[in-house]
Design a protein around this motif. Structure first.
Motif, PDB file in Angstrom:
ATOM      1  N   GLU A 714       7.903  -3.463  18.998  1.00 14.81           N
ATOM      2  CA  GLU A 714       7.122  -4.663  18.958  1.00 14.81           C
ATOM      3  C   GLU A 714       5.969  -4.378  18.220  1.00 14.81           C
ATOM      4  O   GLU A 714       5.141  -5.225  17.928  1.00 14.81           O
ATOM      5  CB  GLU A 714       6.575  -4.934  20.652  1.00 14.81           C
ATOM      6  N   SER A 715       5.527  -3.080  17.988  1.00 19.57           N
ATOM      7  CA  SER A 715       4.017  -3.001  17.403  1.00 19.57           C
ATOM      8  C   SER A 715       4.575  -1.501  16.718  1.00 19.57           C
ATOM      9  O   SER A 715       5.295  -0.442  17.050  1.00 19.57           O
ATOM     10  CB  SER A 715       3.065  -3.017  18.094  1.00 19.57           C
ATOM     11  N   GLY A 716       3.766  -1.217  15.575  1.00 16.58           N
ATOM     12  CA  GLY A 716       3.605   0.126  14.888  1.00 16.58           C
ATOM     13  C   GLY A 716       2.257   0.386  13.994  1.00 16.58           C
ATOM     14  O   GLY A 716       1.926  -0.524  13.527  1.00 16.58           O
ATOM     15  N   THR A 717       2.096   1.657  13.582  1.00 17.28           N
ATOM     16  CA  THR A 717       0.962   1.791  12.850  1.00 17.28           C
ATOM     17  C   THR A 717       1.463   2.647  11.512  1.00 17.28           C
ATOM     18  O   THR A 717       2.534   3.097  11.704  1.00 17.28           O
ATOM     19  CB  THR A 717      -0.184   2.593  13.706  1.00 17.28           C
ATOM     20  N   TRP A 718       0.570   2.645  10.849  1.00 18.70           N
ATOM     21  CA  TRP A 718       0.762   3.409   9.514  1.00 18.70           C
ATOM     22  C   TRP A 718      -0.529   3.791   8.745  1.00 18.70           C
ATOM     23  O   TRP A 718      -1.376   2.963   9.014  1.00 18.70           O
ATOM     24  CB  TRP A 718       1.703   2.423   8.187  1.00 18.70           C
ATOM     25  N   GLN A 719      -0.535   4.765   7.992  1.00 16.70           N
ATOM     26  CA  GLN A 719      -1.647   5.167   7.244  1.00 16.70           C
ATOM     27  C   GLN A 719      -1.247   6.033   6.142  1.00 16.70           C
ATOM     28  O   GLN A 719      -0.232   6.649   6.325  1.00 16.70           O
ATOM     29  CB  GLN A 719      -2.485   5.846   8.146  1.00 16.70           C
ATOM     30  N   ILE A 720      -1.994   5.744   5.017  1.00 18.55           N
ATOM     31  CA  ILE A 720      -1.916   6.562   3.947  1.00 18.55           C
ATOM     32  C   ILE A 720      -2.809   7.971   4.310  1.00 18.55           C
ATOM     33  O   ILE A 720      -4.047   7.957   4.532  1.00 18.55           O
ATOM     34  CB  ILE A 720      -2.245   6.157   2.611  1.00 18.55           C
ATOM     35  N   LYS A 721      -2.201   9.277   4.369  1.00 17.10           N
ATOM     36  CA  LYS A 721      -3.015  10.464   4.538  1.00 17.10           C
ATOM     37  C   LYS A 721      -3.762  10.733   3.413  1.00 17.10           C
ATOM     38  O   LYS A 721      -3.737  10.251   2.318  1.00 17.10           O
ATOM     39  CB  LYS A 721      -2.125  11.433   5.059  1.00 17.10           C
ATOM     40  N   GLN A 722      -4.717  11.539   3.529  1.00 18.39           N
ATOM     41  CA  GLN A 722      -5.770  12.200   2.432  1.00 18.39           C
ATOM     42  C   GLN A 722      -5.110  12.010   1.109  1.00 18.39           C
ATOM     43  O   GLN A 722      -4.055  12.533   0.839  1.00 18.39           O
ATOM     44  CB  GLN A 722      -6.176  13.322   2.842  1.00 18.39           C
ATOM     45  N   HIS A 723      -5.752  11.329   0.278  1.00 18.49           N
ATOM     46  CA  HIS A 723      -5.146  11.112  -1.176  1.00 18.49           C
ATOM     47  C   HIS A 723      -6.465  11.452  -2.147  1.00 18.49           C
ATOM     48  O   HIS A 723      -7.574  11.053  -1.734  1.00 18.49           O
ATOM     49  CB  HIS A 723      -4.456  10.119  -1.450  1.00 18.49           C
ATOM     50  N   PRO A 724      -6.146  11.796  -3.338  1.00 19.29           N
ATOM     51  CA  PRO A 724      -7.311  12.002  -4.310  1.00 19.29           C
ATOM     52  C   PRO A 724      -7.857  10.486  -4.681  1.00 19.29           C
ATOM     53  O   PRO A 724      -7.297   9.633  -4.706  1.00 19.29           O
ATOM     54  CB  PRO A 724      -6.570  12.536  -5.239  1.00 19.29           C
ATOM     55  N   ASN A 725      -9.384  10.684  -5.020  1.00 18.31           N
ATOM     56  CA  ASN A 725      -9.904   9.310  -5.293  1.00 18.31           C
ATOM     57  C   ASN A 725      -9.601   8.442  -6.610  1.00 18.31           C
ATOM     58  O   ASN A 725      -9.984   7.505  -6.690  1.00 18.31           O
ATOM     59  CB  ASN A 725     -11.662   9.592  -5.320  1.00 18.31           C
TER      60      ASN A 725
END
Length: 965
Positions: A714-725
């Motif tokens: 019914e729901s979920g999360t996502w994120q891009i972990k630390q990455h260069p600028n």
């Protein structure tokens, strides 16, 4: 007060509106006024009662036009002694009436002998009672009518006032201010339309709405059609002839109306001697339509028509085919068919000599070189010199052949039968008008410039919604020289909309319709099911890819939604008087095409996403179904326009082919253990075993996408972990749920300044973390082109895309050249081998050359170049469509874009508007490569080229942007 100014340039000045008063500002302020309606002067109309019946029709229609503009209806008279004040005089230059106003000796013999020409002349005090006379005179009855109706157009009555509900531009006063004017002769002698495939529009509409007493297309309908033709400076009709409609001569008043309007009657390629075989050949009574076994009955059938129609203005179709658009019966091969046709034409001409004129060469006759008849002509059929050869397109807008040098010398000349609507294989397009105006111009100007100028006929289907194509085709036929410059096509379209909707809207409407036609050139709405007919197939997935080339499906949907929004914006601003015309000419075709595309493209997304287990698949299924319902609603509204005037004219499912139905979309529910899924653009690409986005090239602003989506929760999360600028992301985290966001698209691009400061790394890995896993995605940077000039063509991600007009060098010869045609093609500007009358070039050293430079980063023996041309046909029956292609120092290869008959290759060509040829090219070193194209045959239209080093067998369906540095 409205001033209309006519000069030798036809129109001087510009119109501004102030309190319903129209004023033309002109430097020629000393031009004489001719007051049609003011508080002091009300003109009357005088026509020659001894002239043509069309003089009377024109006079009374002009009176009605003036009434619509001013609310004043001029009196129409026929006796000069009753004329006083300001008088509009209508008649032939040879008439006694016009002789009272014009000195025949002042008219040049060349003008008097011109075909269908007219003049305007304002005369002060021609007698004691007449204060001013505006003389509208012509070299024949139709010339007079054109003169009358062109004035009607200038005072504010559009030719489409009835057929597209274009409101008349009203004015309190009406004054003409003009110089003498002499028109030139039309570019093409016989110019007209073919009413065809009328089963789903024109015929049911006529039966329901305009002519219920006939229950058919009859004299009331034809009178409106004939008036439209005259207002469009046309003169010829091929009447409707499908089984749904009674033959033209079934209703005696049809012929009488044609005679009154001076319209020339012809018949289609399948209807010899003015006979409608579908309705008039009674097999039970007459036997087979077979000249071998049943000659006597066939001859009698033709003779009866010739006797009954002998006093009509007519063009007789010669030869013989089957009853309805089929091959001739009774012959086993082309040799037998040629021998039989030779005798048939001789017998038909004997009938014409007997009943019409012993000088048969003076009788207009046509031999239409259509479908299998072209093969018979190539096989040696000799058509008498005075019979007009009517060449045809391949039903999809590409003329199959035109007259060669010898054929251009024929006394009967030649012409073209062309389609804006078609029923047949590989697929119909009977619903919307989508033939690209730039293609119509290119093909018809090709015909004109090769002297095919005797008969031009456009298959308009039901007339609606082919209004603009009809206008364009007939305007080219009337004054082709205006269209010599390909850029005039857009100006013409804008003028068409300016005349109807005004300058405040015409520019934006033109942009909308240009996009509409361009999207349809890529793929017609009727072809979006990727199905075919004859035999009819079910629908297939489209070739638009939702996972690569920046998501071709979304790009196409967005393009349509953009013009839909622009249509809605204009619709909200338009006055109510213009909304019916706007719906007919702009809104319905744009929204109809948009929703047909959405129906299939959303279906494709639903099916593709369902395979990935996306919960969002159901949303796209619903959007597909919604698009179908939108078309239903749009069509209902169309048929209710103008208080039901158009009830029955629009059918959203002609022939009930699968493409028009609401597509079935079935897929199983996802039971994946994964909560959130991740999809990467161009997913098939991997580097070192990792998921990998397409390569980024230094300095390129390109972005690529990653999709995250719910699969089984019914729901979920996502994120891009630390990455260069130096890696830019449109978003770095998000929440997915069933109520707000089932999926999200993240765009990844590069900040090149930061990349440089970081030390120019060649790779980096992004980590996308979801509820259940971490997914690494590799970013790869290419610096292969660091020493190359900006705007150079380069290979990127296994492809280099070049448009044909973006050559690095062009080397034309004195009498041979590559010429750019603006507006045409997928690239919207193609290169044509010219001039059209040039002989084939066999010496490459003396041929015009196009040169292209491409920089590559791949060394491979398995690369290929795909050359994409417009799928035209050779200019003549014995012609070819060859170019010579050289890659670097490799041997020259000959490429021929010619197709045969109705081959599978031709079918794919016309469905996609692409002629595709591929050659193998080895790439032995990185860096600069040279592509050289030599002209061989005239008339080749090069569109774009694709260098493929990727190893993929299929190319993007949608033309990508050029791959420039």
């Amino acid at each position: 007060m409205k001033y209309i100014v006519f000069t030798f340039t036809f129109f001087i000045g510009f119109i501004t509106m102030l309190k319903n008063v129209y004023i033309v500002n002109t430097k020629k302020s000393n031009l004489p006024d001719f007051e049609i309606f003011t508080s002091q002067n009300q003109a009357i109309i005088l026509y020659d009662i001894k002239g043509s019946s069309l003089d009377s029709i024109s006079a009374y229609l002009l009176a009605e036009d003036i009434y619509q503009v001013t609310n004043y209806k001029p009196k129409v008279i026929t006796k000069i002694k009753e004329a006083k004040g300001n008088v509009i005089v209508i008649g032939s230059i040879k008439s006694k009436l016009i002789g009272n106003f014009l000195n025949q000796k002042e008219l040049s013999s060349s003008f008097k002998n011109q075909w269908e020409s007219y003049l305007y002349k304002t005369i002060s005090n021609p007698n004691k009672k007449i204060k001013k006379a505006l003389v509208i005179s012509g070299t024949n009855a139709r010339g007079v009518a054109y003169g009358v109706f062109n004035i009607s157009k200038k005072i504010g009555v559009n030719p489409w006032y009835w057929w597209a509900d274009v409101p008349v531009k009203q004015s309190k006063e009406l004054i003409l201010k003009q110089l003498d004017f002499y028109s030139k002769s039309p570019s093409v002698k016989y110019r007209g339309i073919f009413l065809n495939d009328e089963d789903w529009g024109l015929q049911p509409w006529a039966a329901k709405t305009i002519e219920p007493e006939t229950g058919d297309i009859g004299p009331k309908t034809y009178s409106k059609i004939f008036e439209l033709l005259l207002r469009l400076n046309a003169n010829t009709i091929w009447p409707a002839m499908h089984p749904s409609t009674k033959a033209f001569f079934y209703y005696p008043n049809n012929a009488k109306i044609a005679e009154a309007y001076q319209i020339v009657i012809g018949t289609s390629h399948a209807e010899p001697m003015l006979c409608n075989n579908v309705d008039e050949w009674n097999k039970q009574a007459f036997g087979d339509f077979n000249y071998v076994t049943n000659k006597t009955n066939v001859i009698n059938y033709w003779e009866n028509r010739v006797k009954n129609a002998k006093n009509l203005n007519a063009i007789y179709t010669m030869g013989m085919r089957g009853v309805h658009d089929s091959g001739m019966e009774g012959v086993k091969n082309n040799y037998e068919a040629v021998q039989l046709l030779d005798g048939i034409i001789s017998d038909q001409r004997t009938l014409l000599k007997k009943h019409i004129n012993p000088k048969v060469e003076t009788i207009p006759q046509a031999f239409t070189v259509y479908k299998e008849v072209l093969d018979l002509y190539k096989a040696g059929l000799k058509v008498p010199d005075d019979i007009t050869l009517v060449w045809t397109d391949d039903n999809y807008g590409y003329i199959r052949a035109l007259s060669n040098i010898e054929e251009q010398k024929r006394s009967g000349g030649s012409g073209v039968y062309y389609h804006a609507s078609y029923w047949g294989r590989p697929h119909d397009y009977l619903w919307l008008d989508t033939t690209n105006p730039h293609l119509i111009r290119e093909e018809m100007m090709k015909a004109y410039n090769l002297n095919n100028r005797t008969i031009w006929i456009l298959n308009v289907g039901d007339i609606k919604p082919a209004e603009y194509s009809t206008q364009l085709f007939l305007d080219i036929a009337y004054d082709a020289e205006k269209f010599q410059n390909s850029k005039y096509t857009t100006s013409h379209q804008q003028q068409f909309f300016d005349d109807i909707f005004g300058k405040a809207f015409s520019k934006n409407i033109t942009k909308i319709k240009e996009t509409y036609y361009q999207l349809a050139f890529e793929r017609k709405p009727e072809f979006m099911g990727w199905s075919q007919t004859e035999p009819t197939t079910q629908i297939f997935n489209t070739q638009y890819n939702p996972f690569s080339n920046n998501d071709e499906i979304t790009q196409r949907i967005n393009a349509y939604e953009t013009i839909e929004k622009e249509v809605n914006s204009i619709e909200n601003e338009l006055p109510n008087t213009l909304k019916s015309a706007f719906m007919q000419l702009v809104s319905y075709p744009v929204k109809g095409a948009s929703n047909m595309n959405k129906k299939f493209l959303y279906r494709d997304k639903a099916l593709a996403y369902a395979k990935q287990g996306r919960k969002s698949a159901s949303i796209y299924k619903n959007l597909s179904n919604e698009a179908f319902l939108n078309i239903e609603h749009l069509t209902e509204n169309y048929n209710q326009l103008s208080n039901g005037k158009w009830n029955g004219i629009m059918d959203m499912k002609p022939r009930r082919l699968p493409v028009y139905e609401n597509p079935t979309i079935e897929f199983p529910e996802s039971h994946s253990k994964e909560l959130v899924g991740v999809s990467i653009e161009d997913t098939l690409k991997t580097l070192q075993g990792l998921n990998c986005l397409p390569t980024y090239y230094v300095g390129d602003s390109k972005s690529y996408f990653i999709d995250v989506y719910l699969k089984n929760s019914e729901s979920g999360t996502w994120q891009i972990k630390q990455h260069p600028n130096w890696i830019k992301t449109s978003k770095i985290s998000g929440v997915l749920n069933t109520s707000e966001a089932l999926e999200e698209r993240i765009y990844i691009s590069i900040d090149w300044d930061s990349w440089i400061k970081t030390g120019k790394p060649s790779t980096e890995t992004l980590i996308i973390q979801t509820n259940s896993e971490e997914i690494p995605i590799q970013i790869h940077i290419s610096n292969s082109y660091k020493n190359i000039t900006q705007n150079s063509f380069v290979e990127k991600n296994g492809y280099a895309i070049l448009y044909a007009n973006q050559y690095s060098q062009i080397k034309n010869k004195e009498n041979l050249s590559w010429q750019e045609i603006s507006g045409l093609g997928h690239s919207k500007s193609v290169m044509q081998s010219s001039p059209l009358h040039a002989s084939s070039s066999t010496n490459h050293e003396n041929a015009p050359v196009l040169e292209y430079e491409i920089y590559t980063e791949t060394i491979t023996n398995k690369a290929n170049i795909t050359l994409v041309a417009i799928p035209t046909h050779p200019l003549t029956t014995d012609g070819e469509l060859k170019v010579a292609v050289q890659w670097n120092d490799e041997p020259i290869q000959i490429v021929n874009f010619k197709t045969e008959g109705r081959s599978s290759e031709w079918k794919e060509n016309v469905l996609s508007n692409k002629a595709i040829k591929q050659i193998h090219v080895p790439i032995k070193n990185t860096g600069k490569q040279n592509l050289i194209i030599y002209m061989i045959d005239a008339g080749v239209l090069l569109d774009y080229f694709v260098l493929n080093t990727s190893g993929k067998k299929t190319l993007p369906y949608k033309l990508p942007n050029e791959t420039k540095l």
